[in-house]
Write a protein that holds these residues in place. Structure first.
Motif, PDB file in Angstrom:
ATOM      1  N   ALA A 254       0.827  -1.209   0.000  1.00  0.00           N
ATOM      2  CA  ALA A 254       0.000   0.000   0.000  1.00  0.00           C
ATOM      3  C   ALA A 254       0.862   1.260   0.000  1.00  0.00           C
ATOM      4  N   GLU A 255       1.931   1.254   0.788  1.00  0.00           N
ATOM      5  CA  GLU A 255       2.839   2.412   0.830  1.00  0.00           C
ATOM      6  C   GLU A 255       3.434   2.677  -0.553  1.00  0.00           C
ATOM      7  N   THR A 256       3.818   1.612  -1.240  1.00  0.00           N
ATOM      8  CA  THR A 256       4.389   1.755  -2.581  1.00  0.00           C
ATOM      9  C   THR A 256       3.332   2.185  -3.590  1.00  0.00           C
ATOM     10  N   ALA A 257       2.134   1.596  -3.472  1.00  0.00           N
ATOM     11  CA  ALA A 257       1.081   1.860  -4.451  1.00  0.00           C
ATOM     12  C   ALA A 257       0.651   3.321  -4.477  1.00  0.00           C
ATOM     13  N   VAL A 258       0.493   3.951  -3.300  1.00  0.00           N
ATOM     14  CA  VAL A 258       0.004   5.332  -3.282  1.00  0.00           C
ATOM     15  C   VAL A 258       1.039   6.318  -3.797  1.00  0.00           C
ATOM     16  N   LYS A 259       2.289   5.896  -3.892  1.00  0.00           N
ATOM     17  CA  LYS A 259       3.318   6.788  -4.432  1.00  0.00           C
ATOM     18  C   LYS A 259       3.154   6.993  -5.938  1.00  0.00           C
ATOM     19  N   ARG A 260       2.330   6.161  -6.566  1.00  0.00           N
ATOM     20  CA  ARG A 260       2.147   6.274  -8.015  1.00  0.00           C
ATOM     21  C   ARG A 260       1.362   7.523  -8.395  1.00  0.00           C
ATOM     22  N   PHE A 261       0.528   8.015  -7.469  1.00  0.00           N
ATOM     23  CA  PHE A 261      -0.319   9.168  -7.763  1.00  0.00           C
ATOM     24  C   PHE A 261      -0.366  10.092  -6.544  1.00  0.00           C
ATOM     25  N   GLY A 262      -0.321  11.389  -6.778  1.00  0.00           N
ATOM     26  CA  GLY A 262      -0.500  12.336  -5.692  1.00  0.00           C
ATOM     27  C   GLY A 262      -1.938  12.360  -5.211  1.00  0.00           C
ATOM     28  N   ASN A 282      -0.929   9.318   0.424  1.00  0.00           N
ATOM     29  CA  ASN A 282       0.112  10.129  -0.206  1.00  0.00           C
ATOM     30  C   ASN A 282      -0.528  11.451  -0.577  1.00  0.00           C
ATOM     31  N   ARG A 283      -0.553  12.376   0.381  1.00  0.00           N
ATOM     32  CA  ARG A 283      -1.265  13.639   0.202  1.00  0.00           C
ATOM     33  C   ARG A 283      -0.369  14.800   0.608  1.00  0.00           C
ATOM     34  N   SER A 284      -0.492  15.896  -0.115  1.00  0.00           N
ATOM     35  CA  SER A 284       0.313  17.075   0.193  1.00  0.00           C
ATOM     36  C   SER A 284      -0.070  17.691   1.531  1.00  0.00           C
ATOM     37  N   ASP A 285      -1.351  17.537   1.933  1.00  0.00           N
ATOM     38  CA  ASP A 285      -1.789  18.137   3.195  1.00  0.00           C
ATOM     39  C   ASP A 285      -1.617  17.205   4.389  1.00  0.00           C
ATOM     40  N   LYS A 286      -1.124  15.993   4.176  1.00  0.00           N
ATOM     41  CA  LYS A 286      -0.875  14.995   5.224  1.00  0.00           C
ATOM     42  C   LYS A 286      -2.155  14.541   5.928  1.00  0.00           C
ATOM     43  N   PHE A 287      -3.310  14.886   5.376  1.00  0.00           N
ATOM     44  CA  PHE A 287      -4.576  14.487   6.003  1.00  0.00           C
ATOM     45  C   PHE A 287      -4.800  12.987   5.786  1.00  0.00           C
ATOM     46  N   PRO A 288      -5.221  12.240   6.827  1.00  0.00           N
ATOM     47  CA  PRO A 288      -5.458  10.805   6.678  1.00  0.00           C
ATOM     48  C   PRO A 288      -6.793  10.511   6.014  1.00  0.00           C
ATOM     49  N   ALA A 289      -6.905  10.862   4.733  1.00  0.00           N
ATOM     50  CA  ALA A 289      -8.159  10.686   4.009  1.00  0.00           C
ATOM     51  C   ALA A 289      -8.553   9.222   3.919  1.00  0.00           C
ATOM     52  N   SER A 290      -7.597   8.316   4.021  1.00  0.00           N
ATOM     53  CA  SER A 290      -7.890   6.888   3.976  1.00  0.00           C
ATOM     54  C   SER A 290      -8.943   6.499   5.004  1.00  0.00           C
TER      55      SER A 290
END
Length: 542
Positions: A254-262, A282-290
């Motif tokens: 999962a950590e690797t997968a989200v690096k594919r897209f911002g 993987n978000r610019s605002d560091k919000f845990p949207a997951s």
């Protein structure tokens, strides 16, 4: 530092000296000639300047502020900001509560009104000392009433991780330490799994004492509404072992997968138990949207809508359904992607091709604006109080009227979900019943989990059939993304339009055997293009 110390800039670095101060060739006089307040003193009697800040004003104000901060003179530094009382409290706490000393500030070249800098210092408490180093920046603005150049006070001026309502504290840690492990007892650390940072902080706050950890001496960021976050450990405590439901292998994927897209997030859940296997953002605002996102889920919501339509006898996987290119409902025209249409094909094909109009044409037949929300709550657990173990948003499908009811059928309108919610929806479809997602075992604290009724007989089988077709047939919108995924699999794509975005949000949820996952890529476009590959990569790891 001693309040009487002088500060100089040698090579652009603020250091303690005995004489005056120089900043890149721009001379500041010692206190008998102006000192840190000299920029203001020199302008006394002159008309107040207005308009854009000059380069000299930016350089002088930032130099004066950083000089006063480096000296430990909170009063002088705060006076150079546009929020003196708040800044004074924070700057005083930096010195007295965080016990940060020997501050050396290295300013960088300004970019307009923004001045970057690095800080090197020492943190000392009860005979324990550790180095502190970080980079941040400030912005110089013109005061609204005084028109003087001032530092725009933000908590991040002191430290880039500080947010409003937070402060730095050094001492006995607020919470006992934990050693978080996955369900196979493999260690989970922030360094190896960055997406787990906030989750591990939250678990430490909630469960550290329950697993008999002891606190060490730490420099922490603390706030009333956020878990304490450790910046530096001066003396380690004794961590208590906390077993989570996570799977280190799936988490790594999962950590690797989200690096594919911002701006992307993914969650994986085990359908047979509700155990959360992975969470990544993987978000610019560091919000845990997951876990906490509140976003329209688009056509992934058609899993729930299909269950409602089948329960009410308005649709069936093998029953022919109208799918025109567009449909007018209460004054609003809804379209299919690229205006495609299907001529009297089974509902399973409309589901697999994500035909919006096939769902919306059945709104009148249901005759209950709250029906979708009832099915979402009664069978999928949506909108209940999920006690996951860390904060989460558990979905919302409110009753609606007019065109919003039709929009809700295709996952728009007032419907809001997180990737956790949609991973749970796919897990419920796969197993036939809702099992509330958890990240730590219920046995740890005996908390009450949300409950829902099993899907009625036949509905779960039809959902699995339609999701399997979507993931395997040539016309299915999830087929390309799921091609590399083995096992007994199914999926649903989604795209959700949002005001102000040029591209729709990309959604995808699916399962393979006993693992379900959902991903969101905001402004990612079609569900199969961005969110789909993320989900597929996570499912392959399971």
């Amino acid at each position: 530092m001693r309040s009487g110390a002088k500060v100089a800039i040698a090579g652009g670095v603020f250091v303690v000296v005995a004489g005056g101060v120089a900043y890149g060739g721009y001379t500041l006089l010692s206190d008998d000639g102006g000192g840190s307040g000299s920029a203001q003193k020199r302008t006394q009697g002159a008309p107040a300047r207005t308009g854009p800040l000059s380069a000299d004003e930016i350089k002088q104000t930032s130099a004066d502020f950083l000089q006063a901060w480096a000296k430990g003179d909170a009063t002088a530094a705060a006076a150079l900001t546009n929020n003196q009382s708040v800044a004074a409290t924070a700057l005083t706490g930096y010195r007295d509560d965080a016990h940060i000393t020997d501050v050396v500030v290295t300013p960088g070249a300004p970019t307009g009104p923004v001045v970057p800098y690095t800080v090197k210092a020492q943190v000392s408490f009860q005979g324990k000392t550790a180095p502190l180093a970080y980079a941040s920046q400030l912005t110089v603005v013109r005061g609204q009433s005084t028109f003087k150049p001032l530092v725009d006070w933000q908590p991040s001026v002191l430290h880039p991780q500080l947010k409003t309502g937070e402060h730095l504290v050094t001492g006995g840690a607020q919470n006992p330490e934990i050693e978080a492990v996955d369900y196979k007892d493999r260690p989970l650390t922030k360094d190896k799994y960055p997406s787990l940072g906030a989750i591990l902080d939250g678990l430490r706050e909630k469960y550290g004492a329950k697993v008999n950890g002891t606190a060490g001496i730490e420099l922490q960021i603390q706030g009333d509404n956020t878990p304490a976050r450790t910046l530096i450990t001066l003396q380690k405590g004794s961590p208590g072992k906390l077993k989570t439901t996570l799977d280190a292998d799936v988490q790594a994927a999962a950590e690797t997968a989200v690096k594919r897209f911002g701006e992307s997030s993914v969650v994986a859940v085990k359908p047979s138990t509700g155990e959360i296997r992975a969470v990544a953002d993987n978000r610019s605002d560091k919000f845990p949207a997951s876990l906490q996102g509140r976003v329209a889920p688009g056509s992934t919501m058609k899993i729930v809508t299909a269950a409602m339509l089948i329960e009410k006898g308005k649709a069936a996987a093998d029953k022919p359904t109208e799918c025109p290119s567009s449909v007018l409902w209460q004054g609003v025209t809804f379209h299919n992607l690229d205006n495609f249409s299907l001529d009297n094909k089974p509902f399973s094909m409309s589901f697999a091709k994500s035909c919006n109009t096939a769902f919306i044409k059945l709104v009148d037949d249901v005759d209950d604006d709250g029906a979708l929300g009832k099915v979402a709550a009664n069978y999928f657990g949506i909108g209940q109080d999920w006690k996951v173990g860390v904060p989460s948003f558990d979905g919302s499908v409110p009753a609606s009227q007019g065109a919003e009811t039709a929009a809700a059928y295709i996952g728009q309108g007032k419907v809001q979900m997180s990737p956790l919610d949609m991973a749970s929806v796919a897990a419920t479809a796969q197993s036939g019943r809702f099992r509330q997602p958890v990240i730590v075992p219920q046995s740890l604290d005996g908390r009450t989990l949300a409950q829902a009724s099993p899907l009625p007989s036949g509905i779960d089988a039809q959902l699995r059939e339609m999701m399997h077709i979507t993931a395997t047939q040539s016309y299915g919108t999830a087929t390309v993304a799921m091609a590399s995924v083995g096992g007994n699999k199914g999926a649903k794509t989604g795209s959700a339009e949002k005001d102000g975005q040029n591209k729709s949000d990309s959604w995808f949820t699916g399962y393979s055997d006993d693992l379900a996952a959902a991903a969101l890529v905001q402004s990612g476009g079609h569900g199969g293009d961005a969110a789909g590959p993320i989900v597929a990569q996570v499912l392959r790891a399971g």
